[in-house]
Design a protein around this motif. Structure first.
Motif, PDB file in Angstrom:
ATOM      1  N   ALA A  37      -7.044  -7.497  -0.246  1.00 19.40           N
ATOM      2  CA  ALA A  37      -6.934  -7.633   1.208  1.00 19.40           C
ATOM      3  C   ALA A  37      -8.258  -8.085   1.816  1.00 19.40           C
ATOM      4  N   GLU A  38      -9.345  -7.477   1.381  1.00 21.49           N
ATOM      5  CA  GLU A  38     -10.668  -7.831   1.920  1.00 21.49           C
ATOM      6  C   GLU A  38     -11.046  -9.266   1.583  1.00 21.49           C
ATOM      7  N   GLU A  39     -10.854  -9.664   0.331  1.00 18.07           N
ATOM      8  CA  GLU A  39     -11.254 -11.002  -0.108  1.00 18.07           C
ATOM      9  C   GLU A  39     -10.407 -12.106   0.514  1.00 18.07           C
ATOM     10  N   ASN A  40      -9.186 -11.787   0.903  1.00 17.23           N
ATOM     11  CA  ASN A  40      -8.295 -12.799   1.462  1.00 17.23           C
ATOM     12  C   ASN A  40      -8.075 -12.616   2.956  1.00 17.23           C
ATOM     13  N   ASN A  41      -8.910 -11.745   3.555  1.00 18.74           N
ATOM     14  CA  ASN A  41      -8.857 -11.511   4.989  1.00 18.74           C
ATOM     15  C   ASN A  41      -7.439 -11.143   5.458  1.00 18.74           C
ATOM     16  N   LEU A  42      -6.819 -10.196   4.751  1.00 14.50           N
ATOM     17  CA  LEU A  42      -5.468  -9.761   5.050  1.00 14.50           C
ATOM     18  C   LEU A  42      -5.476  -8.320   5.536  1.00 14.50           C
ATOM     19  N   ASP A  43      -4.539  -7.998   6.391  1.00 15.43           N
ATOM     20  CA  ASP A  43      -4.339  -6.615   6.816  1.00 15.43           C
ATOM     21  C   ASP A  43      -3.559  -5.919   5.701  1.00 15.43           C
ATOM     22  N   ILE A  44      -4.148  -4.896   5.126  1.00 15.51           N
ATOM     23  CA  ILE A  44      -3.532  -4.222   3.980  1.00 15.51           C
ATOM     24  C   ILE A  44      -2.141  -3.679   4.301  1.00 15.51           C
ATOM     25  N   ILE A  61      -4.462   0.620  -6.203  1.00 13.94           N
ATOM     26  CA  ILE A  61      -4.762   0.699  -4.766  1.00 13.94           C
ATOM     27  C   ILE A  61      -6.139   0.109  -4.490  1.00 13.94           C
ATOM     28  N   ALA A  62      -7.114   0.415  -5.342  1.00 16.50           N
ATOM     29  CA  ALA A  62      -8.452  -0.174  -5.183  1.00 16.50           C
ATOM     30  C   ALA A  62      -8.392  -1.692  -5.291  1.00 16.50           C
ATOM     31  N   HIS A  63      -7.596  -2.197  -6.221  1.00 16.94           N
ATOM     32  CA  HIS A  63      -7.429  -3.652  -6.347  1.00 16.94           C
ATOM     33  C   HIS A  63      -6.740  -4.239  -5.117  1.00 16.94           C
ATOM     34  N   PHE A  70       0.837  -1.204   0.000  1.00 17.00           N
ATOM     35  CA  PHE A  70       0.000   0.000   0.000  1.00 17.00           C
ATOM     36  C   PHE A  70       0.871   1.253   0.000  1.00 17.00           C
ATOM     37  N   ASN A  71       1.856   1.284   0.883  1.00 21.42           N
ATOM     38  CA  ASN A  71       2.733   2.456   0.951  1.00 21.42           C
ATOM     39  C   ASN A  71       3.503   2.652  -0.351  1.00 21.42           C
ATOM     40  N   ALA A  72       3.943   1.565  -0.957  1.00 22.27           N
ATOM     41  CA  ALA A  72       4.665   1.660  -2.223  1.00 22.27           C
ATOM     42  C   ALA A  72       3.769   2.253  -3.311  1.00 22.27           C
ATOM     43  N   LEU A  73       2.541   1.760  -3.387  1.00 22.19           N
ATOM     44  CA  LEU A  73       1.617   2.292  -4.388  1.00 22.19           C
ATOM     45  C   LEU A  73       1.265   3.744  -4.105  1.00 22.19           C
ATOM     46  N   TYR A  74       1.013   4.072  -2.850  1.00 26.56           N
ATOM     47  CA  TYR A  74       0.663   5.447  -2.507  1.00 26.56           C
ATOM     48  C   TYR A  74       1.826   6.403  -2.808  1.00 26.56           C
ATOM     49  N   SER A  75       3.041   5.956  -2.567  1.00 21.48           N
ATOM     50  CA  SER A  75       4.214   6.776  -2.906  1.00 21.48           C
ATOM     51  C   SER A  75       4.268   7.031  -4.405  1.00 21.48           C
ATOM     52  N   ARG A  76       3.959   6.011  -5.192  1.00 15.85           N
ATOM     53  CA  ARG A  76       3.942   6.193  -6.652  1.00 15.85           C
ATOM     54  C   ARG A  76       2.833   7.156  -7.053  1.00 15.85           C
ATOM     55  N   TYR A  77       1.715   7.091  -6.343  1.00 15.71           N
ATOM     56  CA  TYR A  77       0.605   8.011  -6.597  1.00 15.71           C
ATOM     57  C   TYR A  77       1.073   9.455  -6.399  1.00 15.71           C
ATOM     58  N   LEU A  78       1.806   9.687  -5.326  1.00 13.66           N
ATOM     59  CA  LEU A  78       2.288  11.041  -5.024  1.00 13.66           C
ATOM     60  C   LEU A  78       3.412  11.479  -5.959  1.00 13.66           C
ATOM     61  N   ASP A  79       4.302  10.560  -6.291  1.00 11.42           N
ATOM     62  CA  ASP A  79       5.495  10.909  -7.067  1.00 11.42           C
ATOM     63  C   ASP A  79       5.275  10.999  -8.576  1.00 11.42           C
ATOM     64  N   PHE A  80       4.232  10.364  -9.073  1.00  6.56           N
ATOM     65  CA  PHE A  80       4.005  10.327 -10.520  1.00  6.56           C
ATOM     66  C   PHE A  80       2.589  10.789 -10.853  1.00  6.56           C
ATOM     67  N   PRO A  81       2.368  12.093 -10.871  1.00  3.34           N
ATOM     68  CA  PRO A  81       1.013  12.609 -11.138  1.00  3.34           C
ATOM     69  C   PRO A  81       0.409  12.090 -12.438  1.00  3.34           C
ATOM     70  N   GLU A  82       1.243  11.843 -13.440  1.00  6.54           N
ATOM     71  CA  GLU A  82       0.742  11.362 -14.733  1.00  6.54           C
ATOM     72  C   GLU A  82       0.216   9.931 -14.659  1.00  6.54           C
ATOM     73  N   LYS A  83       0.537   9.223 -13.577  1.00  2.00           N
ATOM     74  CA  LYS A  83       0.084   7.833 -13.424  1.00  2.00           C
ATOM     75  C   LYS A  83      -0.954   7.681 -12.310  1.00  2.00           C
ATOM     76  N   ARG A  84      -1.473   8.782 -11.805  1.00  4.84           N
ATOM     77  CA  ARG A  84      -2.367   8.723 -10.642  1.00  4.84           C
ATOM     78  C   ARG A  84      -3.609   7.868 -10.879  1.00  4.84           C
ATOM     79  N   GLU A  85      -4.212   7.977 -12.025  1.00  6.59           N
ATOM     80  CA  GLU A  85      -5.424   7.194 -12.290  1.00  6.59           C
ATOM     81  C   GLU A  85      -5.119   5.702 -12.237  1.00  6.59           C
ATOM     82  N   LEU A 141       1.010  -7.357  -9.872  1.00  6.01           N
ATOM     83  CA  LEU A 141       0.324  -6.141  -9.470  1.00  6.01           C
ATOM     84  C   LEU A 141      -1.008  -6.555  -8.852  1.00  6.01           C
ATOM     85  N   PRO A 142      -1.566  -5.745  -7.964  1.00  9.12           N
ATOM     86  CA  PRO A 142      -2.858  -6.119  -7.372  1.00  9.12           C
ATOM     87  C   PRO A 142      -3.945  -6.404  -8.410  1.00  9.12           C
TER      88      PRO A 142
END
Length: 157
Positions: A54-61, A47-49, A26-41, A78-79
């Motif tokens: 995490a929800e479907e496999n009962n994992l702590d994100i 991140i949604a995946h 999650f932190n890795a993806l969020y960092s990419r979200y912040l660092d690469f505005p052109e790839k935010r979408e 990739l997720p």
């Protein structure tokens, strides 16, 4: 099978645990979200995946480790690829990204959906490229795979 073995070798740095994920996905993806505005979408979709995974496999994100770009497990999925192509290869009721059998079946499933054909070099190339969008990656996988095949054939002569 040689292409899958080559992918596993490259993606795990030949089994070194460190390469299986020293970053929180999650932190890795969020960092990419912040660092690469052109790839935010795209990153937001990943991140949604990850949340779905995490929800479907009962994992702590916050306990899902991956690569610096958020890829998870032995096959470095990739997720979104996990949610779309990962399978329970060993039929134990869990899709475990760190289980070798699950990873092998999942890589095969991914390549199949990408149009892989071991007898057609163009389709083989395109499917592996779909797995990792790098011509250099594909060339390394193909060279390693061909070498593995030659070694295996030499043992059976």
């Amino acid at each position: 099978i040689y292409d899958i073995v080559a992918i596993l070798g490259i993606e795990t740095t030949y089994g070194r645990k460190k390469s299986l994920g020293q970053f929180n996905a999650f932190n890795a993806l969020y960092s990419r979200y912040l660092d690469f505005p052109e790839k935010r979408e795209w990153v937001a979709e990943e991140i949604a995946h990850l949340i779905k995974l995490a929800e479907e496999n009962n994992l702590d994100i916050f306990e899902i480790n991956g690569s610096y770009c958020g890829c998870i497990g032995i096959g470095q999925f990739l997720p979104s690829s996990w949610n779309n192509y990962f399978v329970d290869g060993n039929k134990d009721g869990q899709k475990d990204p760190f289980n070798l059998e699950d990873a092998v079946y999942s890589i095969a499933n991914y390549l199949k959906h990408a149009g892989y054909d071991a007898e057609n070099n163009e389709k083989r190339y395109k499917a592996i490229y779909e797995y990792n969008h790098s011509d250099m990656y594909v060339k390394v996988i193909l060279a390693l795979s061909d070498k593995l095949k030659k070694i295996d054939e030499a043992k059976h002569i």
